[in-house]
Enzyme design. Structure first.
Site, PDB file in Angstrom:
ATOM      1  N   GLY A  12      -0.352  -5.184  -1.615  1.00  0.00           N
ATOM      2  CA  GLY A  12      -1.724  -5.526  -1.304  1.00  0.00           C
ATOM      3  C   GLY A  12      -1.917  -6.115   0.076  1.00  0.00           C
ATOM      4  O   GLY A  12      -1.105  -6.865   0.568  1.00  0.00           O
ATOM      5  N   CYS A  13      -2.981  -5.775   0.730  1.00  0.00           N
ATOM      6  CA  CYS A  13      -3.504  -6.453   1.917  1.00  0.00           C
ATOM      7  C   CYS A  13      -2.470  -6.663   3.023  1.00  0.00           C
ATOM      8  O   CYS A  13      -1.268  -6.741   2.791  1.00  0.00           O
ATOM      9  CB  CYS A  13      -4.125  -7.792   1.554  1.00  0.00           C
ATOM     10  SG  CYS A  13      -5.515  -7.677   0.408  1.00  0.00           S
ATOM     11  N   ALA A  14      -2.981  -6.763   4.246  1.00  0.00           N
ATOM     12  CA  ALA A  14      -2.159  -7.033   5.422  1.00  0.00           C
ATOM     13  C   ALA A  14      -2.746  -8.223   6.158  1.00  0.00           C
ATOM     14  O   ALA A  14      -3.968  -8.330   6.302  1.00  0.00           O
ATOM     15  CB  ALA A  14      -2.130  -5.821   6.353  1.00  0.00           C
ATOM     16  N   ARG A  41      -1.366  -0.829   3.808  1.00  0.00           N
ATOM     17  CA  ARG A  41      -1.640  -2.021   3.011  1.00  0.00           C
ATOM     18  C   ARG A  41      -3.139  -2.197   2.766  1.00  0.00           C
ATOM     19  O   ARG A  41      -3.544  -3.060   1.990  1.00  0.00           O
ATOM     20  CB  ARG A  41      -1.102  -3.270   3.718  1.00  0.00           C
ATOM     21  CG  ARG A  41       0.408  -3.446   3.605  1.00  0.00           C
ATOM     22  CD  ARG A  41       0.871  -4.675   4.351  1.00  0.00           C
ATOM     23  NE  ARG A  41       2.253  -4.997   4.040  1.00  0.00           N
ATOM     24  CZ  ARG A  41       2.649  -5.812   3.074  1.00  0.00           C
ATOM     25  NH1 ARG A  41       1.736  -6.389   2.306  1.00  0.00           N
ATOM     26  NH2 ARG A  41       3.922  -6.040   2.856  1.00  0.00           N
ATOM     27  N   GLY A 183      -6.326  -6.814   6.711  1.00  0.00           N
ATOM     28  CA  GLY A 183      -6.669  -5.502   6.189  1.00  0.00           C
ATOM     29  C   GLY A 183      -6.757  -5.622   4.674  1.00  0.00           C
ATOM     30  O   GLY A 183      -5.805  -6.063   4.030  1.00  0.00           O
TER      31      GLY A 183
END
Length: 364
Positions: A12-14, A41, A183
């Site tokens: 998940g997510c950056a 991501r 992100g």
């Protein structure tokens, strides 16, 4: 049939961040480019940046960044602001057309100074006055959202991949001593402009990778003190927790970290008496502000950054250095994009805050 291992499933997510301890200017395209190799991501439902030191000519004024859905809402909001602030400059935030960035709202910024007569009437200090005004706008003026409200800093966010969001906001035209980036890969909440990271209040900003399983408990507690969580994502509450602990309760960054990612009781019990008593007090007095679930966060604030993992380190985060810079990323590749020759790269332990501040002699 595609098997496990054939498909990349990122955690998940950056997130990424960079700071110059000497206060040197860093262009916005540096942090934008760092997000490109972490493209997978994100899923295009949110990207954003926070930058510090970007408004030196207006450094004594609060920079309020707004999303408006229509012109009438903007006029209503401006009338509201004029009753409470001196507006020294109002303008659209410059953007460029990017094919992947759609359904764009009106995006404005206002450089303002609180009216002392109003603060005296309400018997509020300046920061409390501004914070309450932000909450009132976001709660009561339909289709208007303040998404940034600090001095000499600003957030820039949208629905899109972060590298496109950076291009959309023309971030290569800004220079700041510190940047954070995000992100988004939302799982339980919608992708919309106000729900993109960073989340901010005054000069505090949060980018977050993970999921907060303690959200309801955290939210119910923090809303007793005048904060309102209305941006449809769990991350928002972390920003308010840090504002409450540091600005309103007077805790240090280290102490706030020991509330949000409190050590386990067995760890506390193993500490020397003085430290054990302090950690016991923090965990007991602020028990409802313990954030549980997997997370890695970067807190941006005036003159510094703090990176923090959950106690079990369930989300990746690495830190590196180069000359006067400290660089943070979900992956080492993000650090290498910002500083190819970065040194001393390491992964902080779970619950271990990494706090970086400008050198004391730096004037911003």
């Amino acid at each position: 049939m595609r098997l496990e291992g054939d498909i990349r499933i990122p955690s998940g997510c950056a997130i990424a961040a960079i700071i110059s301890k000497e206060g040197k200017g860093i262009r916005g395209d540096v942090i934008t480019n760092a997000m490109k190799p972490m493209h997978d991501r994100s899923n295009g439902l949110g990207g954003g940046f926070a930058a510090y030191g970007i408004y030196p000519e207006y450094k004594d004024f609060y920079a309020l960044h707004f999303f408006f859905n229509n012109r009438d809402t903007r006029k209503t909001t401006e009338s509201f602001l004029k009753e409470r602030f001196e507006i020294v400059r109002a303008e659209q935030i410059p953007t460029r057309q990017v094919k992947s960035i759609t359904d764009v709202p009106m995006i404005w910024r206002y450089f303002v100074a609180p009216l002392k007569s109003m603060m005296n009437h309400l018997q509020l200090d300046e920061k409390t006055y501004v914070a309450r005004t932000v909450m009132e706008i976001n709660n009561n003026i339909k289709n208007a959202y303040v998404f940034s409200s600090g001095k000499n800093m600003g957030a820039f966010k949208a629905v899109g991949f972060p590298e496109d969001v950076g291009k959309f906001y023309r971030l290569e035209e800004y220079e700041g001593y510190s940047w954070t980036a995000h992100g988004r890969y939302p799982t339980n909440t919608p992708g919309w402009w106000g729900g993109a990271h960073p989340f901010t209040l005054l000069d505090y900003s949060i980018v977050h990778n993970g999921e907060i399983s303690s959200y309801d408990s955290n939210r119910r507690f923090i809303e007793m003190f005048g904060y309102n969580c209305n941006l449809q994502t769990d991350t928002e509450v972390i920003t308010y927790i840090f504002d409450y602990l540091i600005r309103r309760q007077g805790l240090s960054l280290e102490e706030a970290a020991n509330v949000v990612a409190a050590p386990f009781w067995q760890t506390i019990d193993s500490k020397p008496k003085k430290e054990r008593e302090k950690l016991t007090y923090l965990r007991t007095a602020f028990s409802n502000l313990l954030v549980t679930g997997p997370f890695s966060i970067v807190l941006g604030f005036d003159r510094g950054l703090m990176a923090l993992n959950d106690r079990l380190k369930l989300r990746s985060m690495v830190v590196g250095e180069k000359d006067d810079k400290v660089i943070i990323g979900s992956e080492e590749v993000a650090i290498r994009m910002m500083e190819p020759d970065a040194e001393n790269i390491y992964a902080p332990a779970g619950g271990e805050p990494v706090i970086v501040k400008l050198n004391d002699d730096v004037q911003i």
